[in-house]
Design a protein around this motif. Structure first.
Motif, short mmCIF file in Angstrom:
data_model
loop_
_atom_site.label_atom_id
_atom_site.label_comp_id
_atom_site.label_asym_id
_atom_site.label_seq_id
_atom_site.Cartn_x
_atom_site.Cartn_y
_atom_site.Cartn_z
N GLY A 42 0.78 -1.22 0.00
CA GLY A 42 0.00 0.00 0.00
C GLY A 42 0.81 1.28 0.00
O GLY A 42 0.24 2.37 0.09
N LYS A 43 2.13 1.15 -0.10
CA LYS A 43 2.99 2.34 -0.09
C LYS A 43 3.80 2.42 -1.36
O LYS A 43 3.97 1.43 -2.07
N GLU A 44 4.31 3.62 -1.64
CA GLU A 44 5.16 3.80 -2.80
C GLU A 44 6.55 3.23 -2.53
O GLU A 44 6.99 3.13 -1.39
N ARG A 45 7.22 2.88 -3.63
CA ARG A 45 8.59 2.42 -3.50
C ARG A 45 9.47 3.57 -3.03
O ARG A 45 9.35 4.70 -3.53
N GLU A 46 10.35 3.30 -2.07
CA GLU A 46 11.21 4.35 -1.55
C GLU A 46 12.68 3.92 -1.60
O GLU A 46 13.01 2.74 -1.44
N LEU A 47 13.54 4.92 -1.81
CA LEU A 47 14.96 4.67 -1.84
C LEU A 47 15.48 4.53 -0.41
O LEU A 47 15.26 5.42 0.41
N VAL A 48 16.14 3.44 -0.13
CA VAL A 48 16.66 3.17 1.21
C VAL A 48 18.12 3.58 1.33
O VAL A 48 18.50 4.25 2.29
N GLY A 53 30.00 3.95 -7.58
CA GLY A 53 31.08 3.04 -7.92
C GLY A 53 32.32 3.27 -7.06
O GLY A 53 33.06 2.34 -6.76
N GLY A 54 32.51 4.52 -6.65
CA GLY A 54 33.66 4.87 -5.82
C GLY A 54 33.42 4.69 -4.34
O GLY A 54 34.33 4.91 -3.53
N GLY A 55 32.19 4.32 -3.96
CA GLY A 55 31.91 4.00 -2.57
C GLY A 55 31.22 5.08 -1.76
O GLY A 55 31.04 4.92 -0.54
N THR A 56 30.79 6.17 -2.39
CA THR A 56 30.05 7.20 -1.66
C THR A 56 28.64 6.69 -1.37
O THR A 56 27.96 6.21 -2.27
N THR A 57 28.23 6.83 -0.12
CA THR A 57 26.94 6.28 0.30
C THR A 57 25.96 7.37 0.72
O THR A 57 26.35 8.47 1.13
N ASN A 58 24.69 7.04 0.58
CA ASN A 58 23.61 7.88 1.08
C ASN A 58 22.51 6.99 1.62
O ASN A 58 22.31 5.86 1.12
N TYR A 59 21.79 7.52 2.61
CA TYR A 59 20.75 6.74 3.26
C TYR A 59 19.48 7.57 3.47
O TYR A 59 19.55 8.79 3.66
N ALA A 60 18.36 6.88 3.46
CA ALA A 60 17.12 7.51 3.88
C ALA A 60 17.22 7.80 5.38
O ALA A 60 17.86 7.06 6.13
N LYS A 64 19.13 5.65 8.70
CA LYS A 64 20.47 6.10 9.08
C LYS A 64 20.85 5.58 10.46
O LYS A 64 20.06 5.64 11.39
N GLY A 65 22.07 5.09 10.55
CA GLY A 65 22.55 4.56 11.82
C GLY A 65 22.19 3.12 12.07
O GLY A 65 22.70 2.49 13.01
N ARG A 66 21.30 2.57 11.23
CA ARG A 66 20.88 1.17 11.40
C ARG A 66 21.30 0.31 10.21
O ARG A 66 21.60 -0.88 10.38
N PHE A 67 21.26 0.87 9.01
CA PHE A 67 21.58 0.14 7.79
C PHE A 67 22.92 0.61 7.24
O PHE A 67 23.27 1.79 7.34
N THR A 68 23.64 -0.33 6.65
CA THR A 68 24.91 0.00 6.00
C THR A 68 24.97 -0.67 4.63
O THR A 68 24.81 -1.88 4.53
N ILE A 69 25.18 0.14 3.60
CA ILE A 69 25.33 -0.39 2.26
C ILE A 69 26.81 -0.47 1.92
O ILE A 69 27.60 0.40 2.29
N MET A 77 29.04 -7.47 -6.35
CA MET A 77 28.05 -7.66 -5.31
C MET A 77 27.81 -6.35 -4.56
O MET A 77 28.73 -5.55 -4.38
N VAL A 78 26.58 -6.17 -4.12
CA VAL A 78 26.26 -5.08 -3.21
C VAL A 78 25.54 -5.70 -2.02
O VAL A 78 24.80 -6.69 -2.16
N TYR A 79 25.77 -5.13 -0.85
CA TYR A 79 25.23 -5.67 0.39
C TYR A 79 24.50 -4.58 1.16
O TYR A 79 24.90 -3.41 1.14
N LEU A 80 23.47 -4.98 1.86
CA LEU A 80 22.78 -4.08 2.78
C LEU A 80 22.70 -4.78 4.12
O LEU A 80 21.94 -5.74 4.28
N GLN A 81 23.50 -4.31 5.06
CA GLN A 81 23.45 -4.82 6.42
C GLN A 81 22.38 -4.04 7.17
O GLN A 81 22.46 -2.81 7.27
N MET A 82 21.39 -4.75 7.69
CA MET A 82 20.27 -4.11 8.37
C MET A 82 20.26 -4.55 9.82
O MET A 82 20.09 -5.74 10.12
N ASN A 83 20.47 -3.61 10.71
CA ASN A 83 20.48 -3.88 12.15
C ASN A 83 19.32 -3.15 12.82
O ASN A 83 18.72 -2.24 12.25
#
Length: 115
Positions: A42-48, A53-60, A64-69, A77-83
């Motif tokens: 029931g919700k829109e897709r959101e960027l998490v 390519g150089g490793g600069t990251t951004n988070y919703a 922030k503070g819980r997930f690490t890409i 490979m790309v990974y999303l660690q979700m704590n």
């Protein structure tokens, strides 16, 4: 052809952790920004989270503070660690490769946070 294949989803209790993986093929991986989106019922897709390519990251703000890409360009490979997962993190998570206005999507993996 380009393929993005997610894995690592599942059912986890609140406060738990999961690690999502996305395997890419058919692209020069290091040249593409990689993004993880999610869509709850029931919700829109959101960027998490995103990583260049150089490793600069951004988070919703919500993760922030819980997930690490992170990414491994050699393994494509790309990974999303979700704590500290919360019930509101429940969604289908999608891998996305983006470059110069083009993008490709994976099939998604379900993450359910529930006791």
């Amino acid at each position: 052809q380009v393929q993005l294949v997610e894995s690592g989803g599942g059912l986890v209790q609140p406060g738990g952790s999961l690690r999502l993986s996305c395997a890419a093929s058919g692209i020069i991986f290091s040249m593409w920004s990689m993004r993880l989106y999610r869509q709850a019922p029931g919700k829109e897709r959101e960027l998490v989270a995103s990583i260049t390519g150089g490793g600069t990251t951004n988070y919703a703000d919500s993760v922030k503070g819980r997930f690490t890409i992170s990414r491994d360009n050699a393994k494509k490979m790309v990974y999303l660690q979700m704590n500290s997962l919360k019930p509101e993190d429940t969604a289908v998570y999608y891998c996305n490769a983006y470059r110069d206005g083009r993008d490709y999507w994976g099939q998604g993996t379900q993450v359910t946070v529930s006791s």
